[in-house]
Design an enzyme around this catalytic site. Structure first.
Site, PDB file in Angstrom:
ATOM      1  NE  ARG A 147      -2.932   4.152   6.973  1.00 47.59           N
ATOM      2  CZ  ARG A 147      -2.755   4.042   5.653  1.00 47.59           C
ATOM      3  NH1 ARG A 147      -2.568   5.116   4.922  1.00 47.59           N
ATOM      4  NH2 ARG A 147      -2.768   2.855   5.073  1.00 47.59           N
ATOM      5  CB  SER A 170      -1.981  10.584  -2.005  1.00 45.82           C
ATOM      6  OG  SER A 170      -1.343  10.755  -0.776  1.00 45.82           O
ATOM      7  CG  ASP A 225       0.957   8.994  -1.019  1.00 40.07           C
ATOM      8  OD1 ASP A 225       1.285   9.730  -1.969  1.00 40.07           O
ATOM      9  OD2 ASP A 225       0.317   7.944  -1.181  1.00 40.07           O
TER      10      ASP A 225
HETATM   11  P1  ADP Z   1      -3.105   3.260  -0.025  1.00 40.39           P
HETATM   12  O1  ADP Z   1      -2.299   3.194  -1.273  1.00 40.39           O
HETATM   13  O2  ADP Z   1      -4.547   3.251  -0.272  1.00 40.39           O
HETATM   14  O3  ADP Z   1      -2.645   4.302   0.932  1.00 40.39           O
HETATM   15  P2  ADP Z   1      -1.872   0.795   0.869  1.00 40.39           P
HETATM   16  O4  ADP Z   1      -0.487   1.268   0.829  1.00 40.39           O
HETATM   17  O5  ADP Z   1      -2.323   0.034   2.062  1.00 40.39           O
HETATM   18  O6  ADP Z   1      -2.950   1.911   0.760  1.00 40.39           O
HETATM   19  O7  ADP Z   1      -2.094  -0.083  -0.427  1.00 40.39           O
HETATM   20  C1  ADP Z   1      -3.258  -0.806  -0.638  1.00 40.39           C
HETATM   21  C2  ADP Z   1      -3.102  -1.561  -1.925  1.00 40.39           C
HETATM   22  O8  ADP Z   1      -1.993  -2.476  -1.839  1.00 40.39           O
HETATM   23  C3  ADP Z   1      -4.298  -2.398  -2.248  1.00 40.39           C
HETATM   24  O9  ADP Z   1      -5.158  -1.680  -3.098  1.00 40.39           O
HETATM   25  C4  ADP Z   1      -3.724  -3.610  -2.955  1.00 40.39           C
HETATM   26  O10 ADP Z   1      -3.693  -3.367  -4.321  1.00 40.39           O
HETATM   27  C5  ADP Z   1      -2.300  -3.690  -2.482  1.00 40.39           C
HETATM   28  N1  ADP Z   1      -2.174  -4.784  -1.503  1.00 40.39           N
HETATM   29  C6  ADP Z   1      -2.679  -4.847  -0.263  1.00 40.39           C
HETATM   30  N2  ADP Z   1      -2.379  -6.017   0.326  1.00 40.39           N
HETATM   31  C7  ADP Z   1      -1.658  -6.722  -0.584  1.00 40.39           C
HETATM   32  C8  ADP Z   1      -1.071  -8.019  -0.591  1.00 40.39           C
HETATM   33  N3  ADP Z   1      -1.153  -8.840   0.422  1.00 40.39           N
HETATM   34  N4  ADP Z   1      -0.422  -8.376  -1.695  1.00 40.39           N
HETATM   35  C9  ADP Z   1      -0.335  -7.566  -2.740  1.00 40.39           C
HETATM   36  N5  ADP Z   1      -0.882  -6.352  -2.800  1.00 40.39           N
HETATM   37  C10 ADP Z   1      -1.523  -5.930  -1.744  1.00 40.39           C
HETATM   38 MG    MG Z   2      -0.893   5.175   1.286  1.00 38.28          MG
END
Ligand code: ADP
Ligand code: MG
Length: 495
Positions: free
Chosen positions: A113, A183, A236
């Site tokens: 992002r 992160s 993060d």
């Molecule tokens: P990042 O950790 O990559 O910054 P996010 O906070 O968006 O990104 O987390 C993404 C992760 O969250 C995905 O890999 C998945 O495991 C989990 N996730 C995403 N959507 C859902 C959902 N609807 N229910 C449960 N887990 C989810």
């Molecule tokens: Mg994240």
């Protein structure tokens, strides 16, 4: 005051899978009731798995204490425990007075992002903000550092090129300042430099371990002719803590529960022996890197096999049990075994179940949203995903596996938060004196998985006890880490 108050997360949206031709056997009442009376746990693989995953309170207490011990060991000497307890060089968290135009760049998982934030001081706060999100092509996650940072710099250049003149034009000769949220475990050497300790979460970019990640980005930005510099390198968790603190001065902990997991908190400098001759008054933010915790966890054969095949075997075992990247994969492995040895779907072993990471944590969540008696949505999902017509018994077993994995994950995550809260409480007695302590949590796993949140909440209250728990607020702070990083770039501006 009520028990731990949970600021509500945005409710998740249930997307009903397309039903092609899955039909329940509603009409056959006799078959149905016979199936219902049978416990779904009579499957030996499932029974053993549930037993191996159990996290009763005395065991959770041991986990929380072991995490606390490793926190202390990591604060005493670098590498003293499983938790790196990294010094972040963030001594001052945002106050609200920050002003000017700052940027944030977030690299740490599924998405990447870029944002700009115009800060207007105590009264106006965030005047304007723009952001863009892109996914990282898989080949860049396992390519070279030049490819990865070149990609990031080019996307940053595109973002800045779209900018309209704002309220805070940049003065001549002044570079745009970025808070870089990176992160992965970094050994921080100052607020704007740090070397990568190791890749996690499926990243494996060559030639980066031991390198200054800020230098890599600065070089790539220079090569793209960008007038930008990194003024704060954070992860993060630190970004979430800083962003949440901007709006609420009782925020003491920032937790990430997304693809991976981590936690950061405000520590007394006097409680950090490894600071040595540096000033010992005041507070500083510690990045625990708690995902690295690897002791006494309830590891099943499925965890062991997944770990063995991972990019970082033997490491980050806590992360592999509680974070979004892995929950679906553990369930997939259990289901596959149940197909092979316990006739989960009769003699049929769906091809797709042999494919690593085919089942996502989102899928578990979707199945657990089905609270109807006949689990029709679960049936539809399994039909679409595995091309299997699962009977009610099988559907219930599948849901039980999901619940077992999510329960263990949520409860262990709760034990980690308790370890940090108790550490803060030992040092400050803030909760005992009636002060509120806020834990800011971000990440799609926490946001979108209600069962996970509930299991986490249960274990927090179980371990902390009602009195202390009544002073804890768990706040879902969506996407504040970018704001936090930009704020820390402002706090640490070189101009
Ligand atoms: P990042 O950790 O990559 O910054 P996010 O906070 O968006 O990104 O987390 C993404 C992760 O969250 C995905 O890999 C998945 O495991 C989990 N996730 C995403 N959507 C859902 C959902 N609807 N229910 C449960 N887990 C989810
Ligand atoms: Mg994240």
């Amino acid at each position: 005051m009520s028990l731990i108050s949970f600021a509500s997360a945005s409710s998740s949206v249930f997307i009903t899978p397309t039903v092609r031709s899955f039909t329940s056997r509603r009409s056959n009442y006799t078959v149905m009731s016979a199936v219902r009376s049978e416990s779904p746990s009579t499957c030996p693989v499932l029974t053993k798995f549930q037993r191996d995953c159990a996290t009763p309170k005395p065991f959770l207490r041991k986990v929380a204490d072991a995490i606390s011990d490793d926190m202390r060991a990591g604060l005493a000497v670098q590498g003293g425990g499983d938790l790196d307890m990294i010094l972040t060089f963030v001594d001052a968290l945002p106050s609200g007075k920050e002003e000017g135009l700052f940027y944030a760049l977030d690299l740490g998982g599924t998405n990447f992002r870029v944002r700009s934030v115009e800060l207007g001081g105590k009264e106006k706060r965030v005047v304007a903000a723009e952001s863009e999100q892109l996914s990282i092509p898989h080949e860049l996650m396992i390519g070279t550092s030049e490819q990865l940072f070149g990609f990031i710099a080019s996307k940053l250049a595109d973002f800045v090129a779209k900018e309209k003149p704002g309220q805070f034009p940049l003065e001549q000769g002044r570079k745009r300042e970025i808070g870089f949220t990176f992160s992965f475990p970094v050994y921080q050497t100052s607020i704007d430099s740090g070397t990568l300790i190791k890749w996690t979460k499926g990243f494996h970019v060559s030639g980066m371990e031991g390198k200054n990640v800020v230098a890599c980005l600065n070089e790539a930005m220079e090569a793209h002719g960008l007038d930008m510099r990194v003024s704060a390198l954070v992860n993060d968790g630190v970004g979430t803590l800083a962003g949440a603190r901007y709006w609420d001065e009782d925020v003491m902990v920032g937790v990430i529960l997304g693809t991976g997991t981590n936690a950061c908190y405000v520590e007394q400098k006097s409680a950090i022996p490894k600071l040595q001759n540096k000033s010992s008054s005041g507070t500083t933010v510690i990045n625990t890197e708690w995902g690295g915790f690897s002791k006494i966890l309830p590891r099943t054969i499925f965890d062991q096999e997944m770990d063995k095949e991972s990019l970082n075997p033997g490491e980050h075992l806590y992360e592999k049990m509680i974070s979004g990247m892995y929950l679906g994969e553990i369930v997939r492995r259990v289901l596959l075994q149940m197909c092979k040895t316990s006739d989960l779907f009769g003699q049929f072993v769906p091809v797709k179940l042999s494919s690593p990471f085919a089942l996502r944590t989102e899928d578990l969540c979707k199945m657990q949203e089905d609270n109807t008696d006949d689990l029709m949505s679960v049936g539809s999902f399994l039909y679409n995903f595995l091309e299997v017509e699962a009977n009610l018994k099988a559907r219930r077993r599948v849901v039980e596996v999901c619940d077992t994995v999510v329960k263990r994950g949520g409860r262990l995550a709760g034990a980690g938060i308790v370890a940090i809260l108790e550490k803060i409480e030992n040092e400050t007695k803030r909760m005992a004196s009636g002060q509120r302590t806020v834990v800011a949590i971000d990440g799609a796993l926490y946001e979108k998985y209600p069962q996970y949140r509930r299991y986490m909440q249960d274990s927090l209250v179980e371990l902390l006890g009602h009195d202390l728990a009544s002073h804890v607020v768990i706040k879902h702070t969506k996407d504040v880490s970018g704001l936090g990083a930009a704020l820390l770039a402002a706090t640490n501006s070189i101009y």
